[in-house]
Design an enzyme around this catalytic site. Structure first.
Site, PDB file in Angstrom:
ATOM      1  N   HIS A 265      36.599 -28.958-110.848  1.00 53.92           N
ATOM      2  CA  HIS A 265      36.850 -27.911-111.010  1.00 53.92           C
ATOM      3  C   HIS A 265      36.024 -26.774-110.134  1.00 53.92           C
ATOM      4  O   HIS A 265      37.051 -25.732-109.374  1.00 53.92           O
ATOM      5  CB  HIS A 265      36.050 -27.253-112.375  1.00 53.92           C
ATOM      6  N   HIS A 304      47.272 -25.617-104.140  1.00 54.66           N
ATOM      7  CA  HIS A 304      46.310 -25.731-104.973  1.00 54.66           C
ATOM      8  C   HIS A 304      48.216 -26.616-106.321  1.00 54.66           C
ATOM      9  O   HIS A 304      47.941 -26.494-106.302  1.00 54.66           O
ATOM     10  CB  HIS A 304      46.771 -23.834-104.670  1.00 54.66           C
ATOM     11  N   ASP A 362      40.011 -21.406-101.343  1.00 52.73           N
ATOM     12  CA  ASP A 362      38.624 -22.352-101.514  1.00 52.73           C
ATOM     13  C   ASP A 362      37.840 -22.836 -99.980  1.00 52.73           C
ATOM     14  O   ASP A 362      36.942 -22.940 -99.629  1.00 52.73           O
ATOM     15  CB  ASP A 362      38.282 -23.450-102.345  1.00 52.73           C
TER      16      ASP A 362
END
Length: 431
Positions: A265, A304, A362
């Site tokens: 996560h 993603h 990210d």
């Protein structure tokens, strides 16, 4: 809600009619709550096809690559707004007026300090404790200092609890870092902005004045805004589930922090830096990319799970990443040159394009955090700091529902039906 229904034939003469709820945007949902009277439950491991709540806060269209807070595209908010203004929007549904914004920011600034007894709690941790382990404990401990927050039916108590937690999370996060480094805690300064205050508490020393670079502060604030909420993800669902019992809001958020710590996560940007360290040098990029294509290596920070075409946050944070590297003079740093070469390959190689392996938020946020001196071990703590406003927005929305019910998922039981107790002298060792 519409007058449309879905009929479910159980094959034994019984037919259930389930109403369809109409969404303002996105997928409509089938109201399955009536299944229980037929002696049936729906089966959906991971709740991947189940709407566990009704929400007006955040919407994601993974196919189109869209993310919006209260209907505002994330691209517009990132360009024109700040994290605290975005927090106000998520919490109250509208962008604040100038007066509302000033009042909200002032309230946050006035609640950034931690109780001195809470400071003592840090001393119970080992110096090598992971920041997320400490953050989970400290956020949970905050509940002991604000018992009035248990009265969640009081609008006044809800409001002050939200302000307190948004205000104190940067202090908690920074102190987690300072403690592991054996550095003295730096008190927050009311003259600084939200992002500036965090950077001050992270990097300042009592020996000399610390001046926050405005480009770095803006970049960090943008990272917080982009990660503020992301619909019903695992940690948000954990906060909602815990909060549904009527528990202390700080305890519910502590559940979110604990869930976010999971590497599946909240550890994505940390995994990016580990991957770059594994590649080692930009001269090894081509070989690593070849290994990705044969599934020898796993590419982190690309593609993603939700966004199927592109991550709408990536373009924004990419520009910010280059601004940060430029102002810090790190364009020639070996690690960042490696990252930029990997980015270039991913944006031009047909394999990456065909498999939609584009750099995501990210990838860039990890590079930014590393560039400004935040250690990899703190990355998930930064994520928790950002996501706190989303957790609180979702908690507030749920806790004010007229028909609030404690969450109680069902199960598909496949164990033994019934067995008789056997005395210990007659038992046979199990397989």
């Amino acid at each position: 809600m519409t007058d449309k229904v879905v009929k479910i034939d159980f094959g034994d003469g019984r037919v259930a009619e389930m109403p369809i709820f109409k969404a303002t945007i996105g997928e409509d949902v089938i109201d399955m709550r009536g299944l229980g009277k037929y002696g049936m439950w729906s089966y959906d491991p991971g709740f991947l096809s189940t709407a566990a709540c009704e929400s007006k806060i955040t919407y994601i269209d993974g196919e189109k690559g869209q993310l919006s807070y209260r209907g505002y595209p994330i691209e517009q908010l990132a360009l024109h707004s700040t994290h605290l203004e975005g927090a106000y929007l998520l919490l109250y549904g509208e962008l604040p007026t100038k007066a509302q914004k000033e009042e909200f920011e002032k309230s946050v600034i006035n609640h950034t300090m931690l109780n001195d007894q809470l400071i003592s709690v840090f001393k119970g941790f080992g110096r090598d404790a992971h920041p997320m382990a400490m953050m989970t404990g400290i956020v949970g401990a905050l509940a002991a200092f604000y018992p009035d927050a248990f009265d969640f039916k009081s609008e006044e108590h809800r409001k002050i609890s939200i302000i307190r937690l948004i205000a104190k999370m940067p202090t908690v996060a920074a102190y987690c870092y300072r403690y592991t480094q054996g550095l003295p805690f730096m008190s927050p300064l009311n003259k600084l902005s939200y992002a500036e205050n965090f950077l001050h508490m992270m990097f300042a020393t009592p020996c000399e004045e610390y001046v926050v670079n405005p480009v770095i502060a803006r970049a960090f604030d943008r990272i917080l805004l982009l990660h503020a909420d992301h619909e019903q993800n695992a940690s948000t669902s954990a906060v909602r589930l815990a909060g549904s019992s009527g528990t202390h809001p700080f305890s519910a958020v502590a559940a979110g922090v604990a869930c976010l710590w999971g590497p599946s996560h909240g550890g994505a940007n940390e995994a990016v830096l580990k991957m770059l360290d594994e590649i080692g040098d930009e001269s090894n990029v081509d070989a690593y990319v070849a290994g990705v294509k044969t599934k020898k290596y796993r590419l982190m920070g690309f593609g993603h799970r939700v966004y199927k075409n592109n991550d709408p946050r990536a373009k924004i944070i990419r520009e910010t990443c280059y601004e940060v590297l430029d102002v810090l003079g790190k364009n020639d740093d070996p690690l960042f040159k490696l990252a930029m070469k990997l980015e270039k390959v991913a944006l031009s190689d047909p394999y990456f394009i065909d498999h939609k392996l584009y750099p995501n938020v990210d990838f860039y946020s990890g590079i930014i955090l590393k560039a400004i001196g935040i250690p990899v071990s703190m990355f998930t703590a930064i994520f928790a700091l950002a996501r706190t406003v989303g957790w609180l927005s979702q908690w507030q929305e749920m806790i004010t529902e007229k028909d609030l019910k404690i969450s109680r998922p069902r199960q598909l039981y496949t164990g033994y039906t019934a067995r008789d107790y056997v005395s210990i002298d007659k038992r046979v060792a199990g397989v």
